[in-house]
Motif scaffolding. Structure first.
Motif, PDB file in Angstrom:
ATOM      1  N   VAL A  86      56.668  17.207 105.960  1.00  0.00           N
ATOM      2  CA  VAL A  86      57.166  17.101 104.582  1.00  0.00           C
ATOM      3  C   VAL A  86      58.677  17.543 105.038  1.00  0.00           C
ATOM      4  N   GLU A  87      58.707  18.677 105.644  1.00  0.00           N
ATOM      5  CA  GLU A  87      60.043  19.239 105.728  1.00  0.00           C
ATOM      6  C   GLU A  87      60.910  18.288 106.549  1.00  0.00           C
ATOM      7  N   ALA A 134      64.148  16.112 105.352  1.00  0.00           N
ATOM      8  CA  ALA A 134      65.507  16.233 105.729  1.00  0.00           C
ATOM      9  C   ALA A 134      66.010  14.691 106.396  1.00  0.00           C
ATOM     10  N   SER A 135      65.555  14.010 106.673  1.00  0.00           N
ATOM     11  CA  SER A 135      65.876  12.809 107.394  1.00  0.00           C
ATOM     12  C   SER A 135      66.183  11.949 106.105  1.00  0.00           C
ATOM     13  N   HIS A 136      65.922  12.286 104.896  1.00  0.00           N
ATOM     14  CA  HIS A 136      66.208  11.499 103.836  1.00  0.00           C
ATOM     15  C   HIS A 136      67.233  12.519 102.699  1.00  0.00           C
ATOM     16  N   GLY A 137      67.496  13.404 103.312  1.00  0.00           N
ATOM     17  CA  GLY A 137      68.427  14.159 102.544  1.00  0.00           C
ATOM     18  C   GLY A 137      67.737  15.118 101.469  1.00  0.00           C
ATOM     19  N   LEU A 138      66.434  15.272 101.690  1.00  0.00           N
ATOM     20  CA  LEU A 138      65.736  15.763 100.559  1.00  0.00           C
ATOM     21  C   LEU A 138      65.208  17.384 101.360  1.00  0.00           C
ATOM     22  N   ALA A 139      65.646  18.377 100.633  1.00  0.00           N
ATOM     23  CA  ALA A 139      65.240  19.652 101.038  1.00  0.00           C
ATOM     24  C   ALA A 139      63.879  20.032 100.610  1.00  0.00           C
ATOM     25  N   ALA A 155      60.144  13.043  94.047  1.00  0.00           N
ATOM     26  CA  ALA A 155      61.281  12.863  95.246  1.00  0.00           C
ATOM     27  C   ALA A 155      60.701  12.433  96.288  1.00  0.00           C
ATOM     28  N   LEU A 156      59.582  13.114  96.923  1.00  0.00           N
ATOM     29  CA  LEU A 156      58.801  12.995  98.040  1.00  0.00           C
ATOM     30  C   LEU A 156      58.474  11.317  98.105  1.00  0.00           C
ATOM     31  N   ARG A 157      57.593  11.350  96.945  1.00  0.00           N
ATOM     32  CA  ARG A 157      56.888   9.681  96.650  1.00  0.00           C
ATOM     33  C   ARG A 157      57.964   8.608  97.012  1.00  0.00           C
ATOM     34  N   ASN A 158      59.080   8.843  96.221  1.00  0.00           N
ATOM     35  CA  ASN A 158      60.448   7.960  96.367  1.00  0.00           C
ATOM     36  C   ASN A 158      60.986   7.655  97.773  1.00  0.00           C
ATOM     37  N   CYS A 159      60.953   8.849  98.466  1.00  0.00           N
ATOM     38  CA  CYS A 159      61.443   8.739  99.825  1.00  0.00           C
ATOM     39  C   CYS A 159      60.492   8.016 100.775  1.00  0.00           C
ATOM     40  N   LEU A 160      59.244   8.320 100.542  1.00  0.00           N
ATOM     41  CA  LEU A 160      58.129   7.464 101.424  1.00  0.00           C
ATOM     42  C   LEU A 160      58.278   6.091 101.013  1.00  0.00           C
ATOM     43  N   ASP A 161      58.290   5.783  99.740  1.00  0.00           N
ATOM     44  CA  ASP A 161      58.557   4.297  99.301  1.00  0.00           C
ATOM     45  C   ASP A 161      59.694   3.751  99.980  1.00  0.00           C
ATOM     46  N   ASP A 162      60.968   4.141  99.773  1.00  0.00           N
ATOM     47  CA  ASP A 162      61.915   3.813 100.433  1.00  0.00           C
ATOM     48  C   ASP A 162      61.694   3.374 102.001  1.00  0.00           C
ATOM     49  N   ALA A 163      61.164   4.574 102.686  1.00  0.00           N
ATOM     50  CA  ALA A 163      60.824   4.444 104.199  1.00  0.00           C
ATOM     51  C   ALA A 163      60.057   3.214 104.505  1.00  0.00           C
ATOM     52  N   ASN A 164      59.172   2.847 103.649  1.00  0.00           N
ATOM     53  CA  ASN A 164      58.396   1.393 103.897  1.00  0.00           C
ATOM     54  C   ASN A 164      57.714   1.724 105.327  1.00  0.00           C
ATOM     55  N   GLY A 223      59.690  11.875 115.653  1.00  0.00           N
ATOM     56  CA  GLY A 223      59.387  13.333 115.556  1.00  0.00           C
ATOM     57  C   GLY A 223      58.921  13.897 114.122  1.00  0.00           C
ATOM     58  N   SER A 224      58.618  12.840 112.977  1.00  0.00           N
ATOM     59  CA  SER A 224      58.459  13.317 111.989  1.00  0.00           C
ATOM     60  C   SER A 224      57.013  13.188 111.577  1.00  0.00           C
ATOM     61  N   ALA A 225      56.094  12.458 112.587  1.00  0.00           N
ATOM     62  CA  ALA A 225      54.932  12.179 112.251  1.00  0.00           C
ATOM     63  C   ALA A 225      54.017  12.145 113.452  1.00  0.00           C
ATOM     64  N   VAL A 226      52.632  12.345 113.153  1.00  0.00           N
ATOM     65  CA  VAL A 226      51.786  12.614 114.580  1.00  0.00           C
ATOM     66  C   VAL A 226      50.316  12.163 113.899  1.00  0.00           C
ATOM     67  N   PRO A 227      49.789  11.513 114.901  1.00  0.00           N
ATOM     68  CA  PRO A 227      48.199  11.029 114.419  1.00  0.00           C
ATOM     69  C   PRO A 227      47.336  12.272 114.065  1.00  0.00           C
ATOM     70  N   VAL A 228      46.611  11.994 113.131  1.00  0.00           N
ATOM     71  CA  VAL A 228      45.917  13.135 112.200  1.00  0.00           C
ATOM     72  C   VAL A 228      44.973  13.477 113.385  1.00  0.00           C
ATOM     73  N   GLU A 229      44.620  12.825 114.210  1.00  0.00           N
ATOM     74  CA  GLU A 229      43.411  13.267 115.268  1.00  0.00           C
ATOM     75  C   GLU A 229      44.117  14.311 116.264  1.00  0.00           C
TER      76      GLU A 229
END
Length: 302
Positions: free
Chosen positions: A26-27, A31-36, A54-63, A69-75
């Motif tokens: 999340v952090e 940061a990549s979308h200007g959200l602290a 705000a996080l929900r909007n950023c995720l929607d915008d990212a599509n 470096g912002s995500a990793v497989p849950v396993e």
């Protein structure tokens, strides 16, 4: 939205959101979308009124296009308890399902009549463990270790003397908890020692935000021991529903962001069986709430 606390390798615990089999940090994503955004769950809940949309909007915008470096497989991560160290004791609710009241009256010497007010006890922060962690069986302390699957409610906004009709506005989300109980450690009717020992609050795997659960009073909840079903019921059978619990507790004790209410368990606990059953080292307990998640824990001797 499904929020988790996770570790990756030797890194410390961080806040993530589950998206298509990935844990999005999340952090870093914010940061990549200007959200602290904070890196821990409690700080996020403290500011969830603004951060969640705000996080929900950023995720929607990212599509689904996530920065490197912002995500990793849950396993590849280790999930921790969503709130690894609650600020306060967990509010536990006893005798909140009709059939459990009946089985408890037969085996645990509790009142056979339905409670007129919620029965409230607590579990300390040190009782919390995350998904997969071991439930400790200390034979010097108990020979009657028992299980209780419960829907956990996480508070999102401060609640003081909140009426029933406004109570749901204060819910941040939901999770799964197992209220582990040493039945032979009840003391003069007081339950905190029986229910509050280390590892007696398995909690997780995530917090599902309240917008994802339109009705928390129609959720199947279940528990198995070594693959055999012991509890299988529905939250619609609660005696006191979530708004009633929030109104009752907040009538005398302020509920704060990040506080947890474990809403009680249905019938099927070990103490209520004939003959009675208990947890022993080598057993594996799995519990879930439909729409929320599943947690699985071995029992080990200490």
């Amino acid at each position: 939205m499904r929020l988790v606390t996770y570790t990756l390798g030797s890194s410390g615990a961080r806040l993530g959101v589950l998206v298509d089999g990935l844990v999005v940090d999340v952090e870093r994503f914010g940061a990549s979308h200007g959200l602290a955004s904070p890196s821990d769950m409690l700080s996020f809940i403290d500011n969830s009124v603004t951060l969640l949309p705000a996080l929900r909007n950023c995720l929607d915008d990212a599509n689904r296009r996530l920065p490197v470096g912002s995500a990793v497989p849950v396993e590849d991560v280790k999930l921790q308890a969503p709130i690894p160290r609650p600020r306060k004791n967990i509010f536990g609710i006893g005798l909140n399902y009709r059939a459990h009241v009946a089985e408890s009256a037969k085996s645990l010497d509790t009142d056979k009549d339905l409670p007129k007010q919620p029965v409230v006890f607590s579990k300390p922060p040190t009782s919390v463990i995350g998904p997969g962690a071991a439930i400790q069986h200390n034979a010097k302390m108990t020979q009657q270790l028992d299980w209780e699957v419960e829907l956990a409610v996480i508070i999102g906004k401060t609640a003081t003397r909140i009426p029933v009709e406004k109570a749901m506005d204060h819910v941040f989300g939901y999770s799964v908890m197992i209220d582990v109980s040493a039945r032979d450690n009840r003391r003069a009717g007081q339950w905190i020692f029986s229910k509050g020992m280390d590892t007696y609050a398995p909690f997780g795997p995530c917090i599902v935000t309240s917008d994802e659960i339109p009705d928390p009073h129609d959720l199947r909840l279940w528990l198995t021991k070594n693959g055999v079903t012991k509890q299988d019921s529905n939250t619609k059978y609660m005696i006191f529903d979530v708004p009633a619990l929030i109104a009752d507790i907040s009538s005398g004790m302020t509920l704060e962001p990040g506080d947890i209410i474990a809403t009680g368990t249905p019938e099927g606990v070990g103490a209520g069986m004939t003959p009675q059953e208990w947890l022993w080292p080598g057993d594996v307990v799995e519990a879930g709430v439909d729409g929320v998640g599943v947690i699985r824990h071995p029992v080990v001797a200490i």
